[in-house]
Structure formats: C-alpha cells, structure tokens
Scaffold this motif. Structure first.
Motif: not given
Length: 496
Positions: A405-406, A372-377, A345, A402, A370
């Motif tokens: 959001r992180t 999945e909600e944020y689209g962050l692995p 990453s 991003e 979460w």
C-alpha cells in the motif's frame, strides 16, 4: 516491495575465471567473496531492495579499476559502481552474478587551487569534507545534501544531488568543471575542462545524473565559491500548510532568490524538534526556513522584505536567527529530519519528485487526502524553493500488505508530479525504485533515445544494467498491470 529473486538475479553462479583473475590483480583484502563480508554492500539507503553481489572489489588505483572493467568486459560480467551507499533509489543495488565495484578507498583531495577557486578530488571524498578542507581560504562547496556528512562527491555527480542551497547555487551539475571516468572497456576519459566551458558536446552535463550507467567516475574537479559576507535565516511559522506553500511562491515572485527555502509540516517539525532541539514551534502546522546571504546591506534589505512577505502570506510568527550558532541550529533540525522521522515509525518511504512551485498547495492537499485514504501518515520535508518534494510515508513493513500500500501511495505521488508538469525525481535518481514511473513520464521515442545514449557508452549494457532506463517491453507490461507492487519482471536483466 523488493524485487523477487527471479527479477533481479542474473541466473548463473560465480564466474570461476573472473574470481581467479581478480585474485591475481588485487591484494586479498581488496576482494570479498564471503557472504558475511559482502553483506554491507547488499543495498543502498533504499533498504527494501537487497541483493548480495557475486563478488565485491575494493581497488586502490585507477589502473586497477581499468583492469577490472576490461576483465569484466571480456567475460561479459555486469558491474555496479558504489560510493558511500547513501543513495535512496536502489541505484547501487548489486547483481547476484555481477561485480560490485566499491570506490571507498578513493578518498583523497588531490589538489586545491584557491586562486582559481577549484579543487580536484577522488570520488570517495565526502561532500562536507570539501568545504572543511577549503574553509581556510574563505571558500566552500555549495551543494549540500542532507547526507553531506556521509555522501561522496562521486555519488553526488552520479545522482546530480542538490541540497538545501540548490535554489540559488544550483545542483551538482552547476558546480563541477571536469571529470575523469573509466568506460566499461577500461578506457580513461577526461570530460570537461578547468575552465567555465569546454569545446564540443556537453558530456559533463550528460554524465551528471547518469547513475553509473555510462562510466565509472574516478576524479572530479569542482568549483568553489567565496563564503558570503553574511548569511542569516528566517523561521516562519504557519497555522495552515497551504498558506506556507503560497508563501514560498510569494517570496520568489518578489524577485528575491534565497540561498535556501525549505518547508516542513507539523509531523516533521515535531520529529525534528524532539531529535535536534532546534527551537522549532511544535504547535505550527508548517514552517519555512528562508536563508538569505550576500553583503551586509543586501541581506538586511532582503530580511525586512521577506519578513513582510511572509507575514502578509499568513505567518503567525517570523523569527530571525540571532547568531551563527542559532542559524546552524535551525539548519541542523532540517537536515536531521530524515533520521528524526525514523525514530517515530518502524519504517518510512522517502519520495523524491519535483513540481512547479505554483502547484505546491494543490499537491500538498492531494497528498493529505491520499494519506487519509491509505491510513498512512506523511511527514512532508522538502526544498520548497525549487519544488523538490520529499514526502516521507510512515508504515510498518511487518504488517501484512502495508508495504504494498505504501508503494502504491508513493507511485501515485510521483504520477501526480508528472501530471502537474513536474518530474519523478529531483535528486535521488531513478535506480530500480522509479523505473516504472519512467514509463509514465517519457514516451517510447524518448526512451529509445535514452537507449541510444546508453549504447554509445556501453554497447553491451554491462554497467549498472536494469537501472534508471526501462525497456519498451517493461513499459508495455507496466501499462497493462500499472499497480505493480515490485513484481514486474526485469527484462533488462534477462540476458544475464
């Protein structure tokens, strides 16, 4: 997100009297004022926060440290002490009109006392170097953070670091006997004693985890332990991460205290395996590493018992390290997890919260939702035995929004830890990263007590200001804004 210039700056330009005096007390190579020379000191391991200090000093002696602190106290210049810079909460972030006090030259082992199982060290001695130095006596130093090859004992005390073996052998606070520290006024104090206890208040525990806010550590006396007769690791693979979480609780409930009990999920497993080639099963949804140590007889008994418990908890495979080399390889994979994830990453955000072990399945499930909600692995790597979580949120800071959001995602994880009865930090400290979440965990009267302790040691709040303990004003603003994305002001620093 990094704090703005207005937040973290202290407002004035270089202090001419300070620089002039420092030149008189230090050799030229111990005083850095050029921007490029100071660049390596602009951040710690939490690199999203950056700030060039006004000046960097690299003293050679305790006398020099005392003189520097006396000078800064007289001129009311803030000071940030720094060790190896491996911290992950922005605790060593410098101030733009303050002194960055590096302890990099203090790296001597002063005394090893094998008969009394202790060693006295300067704060810049690396964690792993302690065990290496005392191995010939059949001894070792138990706390072993994943960064032990680089992190220093002074920083370990400042953050109360743990590591993979803290479940059985405790954190740094449980493995030190005595400290020598220098106050902001330049006074040298001895805290603790070369015995199992010392009279008076337990200032040794108070200093552990104080994040450089109370005094500067210049000497540490640590406890040493005899190497166990035998140590062996079990690797258990699971097809469900929640089963692995339940397996952790089952081992502890059986009355067995492993030396280490670590958990990794699929993303972390695959990254670590690609990096370290530790022999991890790449198709597993989660693995547990369970180390048992002691006499040959008790390890044999516990190996059989833990194997049975993990199989009953749903393990699809349980392997025992067949040799010392394989045992070390299993641990190499776990301790390489952070750099390994860095290969898959552009950026990752390492969290550090603690929860009661029984809450592990619930918290893992919520983190997954979460993600999945944020689209962050998220790659989960943690000290499962003592409930210290290290979710690694994968992101790309070059994508608009991003990072914000992180950070919001990470904030929600920490607040969930508090909600289920845990804490916002286990071993990385608060620094600047989690200072707003202190407002979530503690009430106003508790924060005022923190302020009183700080003022007792450092009345002018010159040591590492703006870290770890928020003002009540900050908490009021955080309550109003809540999702801050790094943009709340730092009223702690406005006086500078």
């Amino acid at each position: 997100m990094p704090a703005s210039e207005q937040e973290m700056s202290c407002g004035r330009g270089p202090h001419e009297d300070l620089i002039r005096s420092l030149k008189q007390m230090l050799p030229p190579e111990s005083l850095l004022t050029d921007a490029e020379d100071m660049r390596p000191f602009e951040c710690d391991g939490l690199s999203v926060y950056r700030r060039l200090p006004m000046v960097v000093v690299l003293p050679d002696t305790v006398d020099q440290i005392q003189s520097i602190l006396r000078l800064c106290h007289t001129l009311q210049v803030p000071v940030v002490a720094r060790g190896a810079g491996t911290g992950l909460s922005g605790g060593a972030l410098p101030l733009s009109n303050g002194v960055l006090l590096s302890l990099a030259k203090f790296k001597r082992i002063l005394n090893i006392d094998p008969e009394n199982a202790m060693a006295t060290l300067q704060p810049g001695v690396r964690n792993l170097a302690i065990s290496d130095a005392v191995a010939k006596y059949g001894l070792y130093y138990a706390p072993d953070p994943s960064s032990q090859i680089a992190c220093t004992i002074g920083g370990n005390v400042a953050e109360n670091s743990g590591g993979v073996h803290c479940l059985k052998y405790g954190l740094t606070v449980h493995n030190i006997l005595m400290l020598k520290v220098v106050t902001m006024e330049g006074e040298l104090l001895t805290i603790g004693a070369e015995t199992l206890d010392a009279p008076g208040y337990d200032l040794l525990a108070l200093m552990s985890g104080s994040e450089g806010m109370l005094a500067v550590i210049v000497e540490v006396t640590v406890k040493l332990l005899p190497r166990p007769e035998r140590a062996q690791v079990l690797l258990a693979a699971f097809d469900d991460v929640y089963k692995a979480g339940e397996g952790v609780g089952a081992v502890i409930a059986a009355g067995i205290i492993p030396a280490g009990l670590e958990m990794m999920d699929k993303l972390a497993i695959q990254a670590a395996e690609d990096f370290a080639h530790a022999g991890y099963p790449r198709d597993a949804e989660a693995i547990l590493l369970c180390e048992l140590d002691g006499t040959n007889a008790e390890v044999s008994e516990h190996i059989l018992a833990v194997r049975k418990i993990l199989q009953q908890s749903g393990a699809t495979e349980v392997r025992t390290a067949a040799s010392e080399a394989e045992r070390q390889l299993f641990w190499k994979g776990r301790k390489s997890a952070f750099p390994a994830v860095g290969r898959i990453s552009p950026d990752y955000y390492c969290m550090d919260g603690t929860i009661p072990r029984r809450q592990l399945p619930r918290v893992l499930r919520q983190i997954s939702l979460w993600a999945e909600e944020y689209g962050l692995p998220v790659a989960n790597v943690f000290h499962a035995g003592d409930g210290n979580l290290h979710p690694l949120i994968l992101f790309d800071a070059n994508r608009d929004g991003e990072l914000a959001r992180t950070e919001e995602f990470g904030q929600r994880i920490l607040e969930l830890c508090v909600e289920v009865g845990g804490s916002i930090t286990g071993e990385h400290g608060v620094g600047v990263e989690k200072i707003n979440q202190m407002c979530t965990q503690f009430k106003a009267d508790e924060l005022e007590q923190f302020h009183s302790v700080k003022s007792a040691f450092d009345p002018d709040w010159l040591l590492n200001p703006g870290k770890a303990v928020p003002t009540l004003q900050r908490c009021a603003e955080f309550g109003a804004m809540h999702v801050h994305h790094g943009q709340l002001p730092h009223p702690e620093l406005e006086r500078f």
